[in-house]
Write a protein that holds these residues in place. Structure first.
Motif, PDB file in Angstrom:
ATOM      1  N   MET A   1     -14.703  10.162  37.728  1.00  0.00           N
ATOM      2  CA  MET A   1     -13.428  10.410  37.105  1.00  0.00           C
ATOM      3  C   MET A   1     -12.902   9.101  36.531  1.00  0.00           C
ATOM      4  SD  MET A   1     -10.115  10.936  39.671  1.00  0.00           S
ATOM      5  CE  MET A   1     -10.696  12.456  40.236  1.00  0.00           C
ATOM      6  N   ARG A   2     -12.064   9.231  35.528  1.00  0.00           N
ATOM      7  CA  ARG A   2     -11.520   8.063  34.836  1.00  0.00           C
ATOM      8  C   ARG A   2     -10.005   8.049  35.022  1.00  0.00           C
ATOM      9  NH1 ARG A   2     -13.168   4.906  29.989  1.00  0.00           N
ATOM     10  NH2 ARG A   2     -11.288   4.619  28.760  1.00  0.00           N
ATOM     11  N   ILE A   3      -9.480   6.914  35.460  1.00  0.00           N
ATOM     12  CA  ILE A   3      -8.045   6.756  35.691  1.00  0.00           C
ATOM     13  C   ILE A   3      -7.560   5.607  34.823  1.00  0.00           C
ATOM     14  CG2 ILE A   3      -6.304   6.107  37.402  1.00  0.00           C
ATOM     15  CD1 ILE A   3      -8.118   7.340  39.532  1.00  0.00           C
ATOM     16  N   LEU A   4      -6.419   5.793  34.189  1.00  0.00           N
ATOM     17  CA  LEU A   4      -5.819   4.731  33.384  1.00  0.00           C
ATOM     18  C   LEU A   4      -4.835   3.959  34.249  1.00  0.00           C
ATOM     19  CD1 LEU A   4      -5.092   6.737  30.129  1.00  0.00           C
ATOM     20  CD2 LEU A   4      -6.964   5.151  30.549  1.00  0.00           C
ATOM     21  N   CYS A  13      -5.832  -0.515  31.214  1.00  0.00           N
ATOM     22  CA  CYS A  13      -7.276  -0.533  31.422  1.00  0.00           C
ATOM     23  C   CYS A  13      -7.697   0.766  32.102  1.00  0.00           C
ATOM     24  CB  CYS A  13      -7.716  -1.756  32.223  1.00  0.00           C
ATOM     25  SG  CYS A  13      -7.127  -1.813  33.901  1.00  0.00           S
ATOM     26  N   ALA A  14      -8.971   1.057  32.031  1.00  0.00           N
ATOM     27  CA  ALA A  14      -9.503   2.282  32.623  1.00  0.00           C
ATOM     28  C   ALA A  14     -10.394   1.934  33.800  1.00  0.00           C
ATOM     29  CB  ALA A  14     -10.283   3.072  31.582  1.00  0.00           C
ATOM     30  N   VAL A  15     -10.333   2.777  34.833  1.00  0.00           N
ATOM     31  CA  VAL A  15     -11.160   2.604  36.017  1.00  0.00           C
ATOM     32  C   VAL A  15     -11.956   3.896  36.195  1.00  0.00           C
ATOM     33  CG1 VAL A  15     -11.114   2.284  38.515  1.00  0.00           C
ATOM     34  CG2 VAL A  15      -9.466   1.076  37.101  1.00  0.00           C
ATOM     35  N   SER A  16     -13.267   3.763  36.336  1.00  0.00           N
ATOM     36  CA  SER A  16     -14.110   4.927  36.625  1.00  0.00           C
ATOM     37  C   SER A  16     -14.432   4.919  38.106  1.00  0.00           C
ATOM     38  CB  SER A  16     -15.400   4.854  35.811  1.00  0.00           C
ATOM     39  OG  SER A  16     -15.110   4.970  34.442  1.00  0.00           O
ATOM     40  N   ILE A  17     -14.082   6.022  38.773  1.00  0.00           N
ATOM     41  CA  ILE A  17     -14.199   6.045  40.232  1.00  0.00           C
ATOM     42  C   ILE A  17     -14.340   7.495  40.700  1.00  0.00           C
ATOM     43  CG2 ILE A  17     -11.723   6.159  40.736  1.00  0.00           C
ATOM     44  CD1 ILE A  17     -12.505   3.664  42.665  1.00  0.00           C
ATOM     45  N   SER A  18     -14.900   7.694  41.879  1.00  0.00           N
ATOM     46  CA  SER A  18     -15.043   9.049  42.412  1.00  0.00           C
ATOM     47  C   SER A  18     -13.731   9.507  43.044  1.00  0.00           C
ATOM     48  CB  SER A  18     -16.160   9.099  43.459  1.00  0.00           C
ATOM     49  OG  SER A  18     -15.753   8.439  44.634  1.00  0.00           O
ATOM     50  N   SER A  19     -13.559  10.822  43.147  1.00  0.00           N
ATOM     51  CA  SER A  19     -12.310  11.359  43.684  1.00  0.00           C
ATOM     52  C   SER A  19     -12.139  11.065  45.178  1.00  0.00           C
ATOM     53  CB  SER A  19     -12.232  12.865  43.439  1.00  0.00           C
ATOM     54  OG  SER A  19     -13.317  13.510  44.067  1.00  0.00           O
ATOM     55  N   GLY A  20     -13.226  10.745  45.864  1.00  0.00           N
ATOM     56  CA  GLY A  20     -13.138  10.422  47.287  1.00  0.00           C
ATOM     57  C   GLY A  20     -12.875   8.951  47.557  1.00  0.00           C
ATOM     58  N   LEU A  30      -9.854  -3.268  39.779  1.00  0.00           N
ATOM     59  CA  LEU A  30      -8.838  -3.914  38.944  1.00  0.00           C
ATOM     60  C   LEU A  30      -8.906  -5.431  39.060  1.00  0.00           C
ATOM     61  CD1 LEU A  30      -5.792  -1.556  39.495  1.00  0.00           C
ATOM     62  CD2 LEU A  30      -7.051  -1.920  37.371  1.00  0.00           C
ATOM     63  N   GLN A  31      -9.192  -5.915  40.268  1.00  0.00           N
ATOM     64  CA  GLN A  31      -9.288  -7.358  40.459  1.00  0.00           C
ATOM     65  C   GLN A  31     -10.340  -7.952  39.525  1.00  0.00           C
ATOM     66  OE1 GLN A  31      -9.637  -8.738  44.514  1.00  0.00           O
ATOM     67  NE2 GLN A  31     -10.542 -10.670  43.891  1.00  0.00           N
ATOM     68  N   SER A  32     -11.462  -7.286  39.387  1.00  0.00           N
ATOM     69  CA  SER A  32     -12.511  -7.814  38.513  1.00  0.00           C
ATOM     70  C   SER A  32     -12.148  -7.662  37.031  1.00  0.00           C
ATOM     71  CB  SER A  32     -13.849  -7.139  38.811  1.00  0.00           C
ATOM     72  OG  SER A  32     -13.784  -5.773  38.511  1.00  0.00           O
ATOM     73  N   GLN A  33     -11.333  -6.665  36.691  1.00  0.00           N
ATOM     74  CA  GLN A  33     -10.972  -6.442  35.289  1.00  0.00           C
ATOM     75  C   GLN A  33      -9.790  -7.275  34.815  1.00  0.00           C
ATOM     76  OE1 GLN A  33     -10.474  -2.366  34.088  1.00  0.00           O
ATOM     77  NE2 GLN A  33     -12.322  -1.691  35.145  1.00  0.00           N
ATOM     78  N   VAL A  34      -8.773  -7.412  35.663  1.00  0.00           N
ATOM     79  CA  VAL A  34      -7.542  -8.083  35.219  1.00  0.00           C
ATOM     80  C   VAL A  34      -7.259  -9.391  35.962  1.00  0.00           C
ATOM     81  CG1 VAL A  34      -6.463  -5.978  34.402  1.00  0.00           C
ATOM     82  CG2 VAL A  34      -6.082  -6.700  36.745  1.00  0.00           C
ATOM     83  N   SER A  35      -8.141  -9.783  36.865  1.00  0.00           N
ATOM     84  CA  SER A  35      -8.035 -11.051  37.603  1.00  0.00           C
ATOM     85  C   SER A  35      -6.741 -11.192  38.400  1.00  0.00           C
ATOM     86  CB  SER A  35      -8.170 -12.242  36.647  1.00  0.00           C
ATOM     87  OG  SER A  35      -9.409 -12.184  35.977  1.00  0.00           O
ATOM     88  N   GLY A  62      -5.609  13.129  39.418  1.00  0.00           N
ATOM     89  CA  GLY A  62      -6.654  13.791  38.651  1.00  0.00           C
ATOM     90  C   GLY A  62      -7.236  12.903  37.567  1.00  0.00           C
ATOM     91  N   ASP A  63      -8.289  13.416  36.944  1.00  0.00           N
ATOM     92  CA  ASP A  63      -8.941  12.712  35.854  1.00  0.00           C
ATOM     93  C   ASP A  63      -7.931  12.464  34.729  1.00  0.00           C
ATOM     94  OD1 ASP A  63     -11.166  11.565  34.553  1.00  0.00           O
ATOM     95  OD2 ASP A  63     -11.473  13.403  33.403  1.00  0.00           O
ATOM     96  N   GLY A  64      -7.879  11.234  34.229  1.00  0.00           N
ATOM     97  CA  GLY A  64      -6.967  10.874  33.145  1.00  0.00           C
ATOM     98  C   GLY A  64      -5.566  10.514  33.604  1.00  0.00           C
ATOM     99  N   ALA A  65      -5.325  10.531  34.906  1.00  0.00           N
ATOM    100  CA  ALA A  65      -4.002  10.183  35.432  1.00  0.00           C
ATOM    101  C   ALA A  65      -3.687   8.732  35.114  1.00  0.00           C
ATOM    102  CB  ALA A  65      -3.957  10.409  36.942  1.00  0.00           C
TER     103      ALA A  65
END
Length: 179
Positions: A1-4, A13-20, A30-35, A62-65
């Motif tokens: 799933m993708r979360i904004l 930024c977008a994070v791709s992660i599982s629902s669990g 986020l730490q690796s993306q935005v420092s 949910g996806d896209g949240a």
């Protein structure tokens, strides 16, 4: 799933992660993306601060949240390992002040802030109807402190959203009155 995730200063930024996955998992990505270090991140979803140990499913994200990333103030809040549930009885010593136990409430006057709307006066009167004067002042002080903390934590996006909502409501009222 993708979360904004809406980050400070308007970037997203977008994070791709599982629902669990846990909220901590999102923070680590986020730490690796935005420092921004994980311990300085505070994620908000639908007005609620998200707890690190809870899962995405728990919050029904949910996806896209869209989540909002806020920075924690340095030293804000103690970790459970360092916090204490019982107040210290050690006196505080100051050269100008007599020793006083930490859990002893200070008796000090509380002056209401400048308030053209009369909100703080009305709240004070209401509290005094339901509490002793001393307790009403304590509650009012705590309410004012939380109110100020909330205002100081508003982002530009929050203010923009509040203003847009207010203007939209006034526009609806204006058009309904003209009809």
């Amino acid at each position: 799933m993708r979360i904004l995730v809406k980050v400070l200063k308007g970037s997203e930024c977008a994070v791709s992660i599982s629902s669990g996955a846990s909220i901590m998992d999102i923070k680590q990505q986020l730490q690796s993306q935005v420092s921004i270090p994980v311990d300085q991140q505070k994620l908000i979803y639908q007005g609620k601060a998200l707890l690190d140990e809870k899962t995405i499913e728990h919050y029904k994200i949910g996806d896209g949240a869209k989540l909002f990333l806020m920075l924690k103030k340095p030293g804000a809040g103690a970790t459970p390992a360092t916090s204490s549930s019982t107040p210290s009885q050690t006196p505080i010593k100051s050269p100008d002040v007599a020793p006083m136990a930490v859990d002893t409430p200070q008796e000090e006057e509380f002056t209401l802030p400048d308030d053209p709307s009369g909100f703080w006066k009305k709240l004070s009167d209401f509290l005094k109807r339901h509490f002793t004067d001393k307790d009403a002042i304590k509650v009012l002080k705590e309410f004012k402190k939380n109110h100020d903390r909330g205002l100081n934590s508003l982002s530009l996006d929050d203010i923009e959203r509040l203003a847009a909502n207010k203007l939209r409501n006034e526009d609806k009222l204006y058009h309904s009155l003209r009809s």
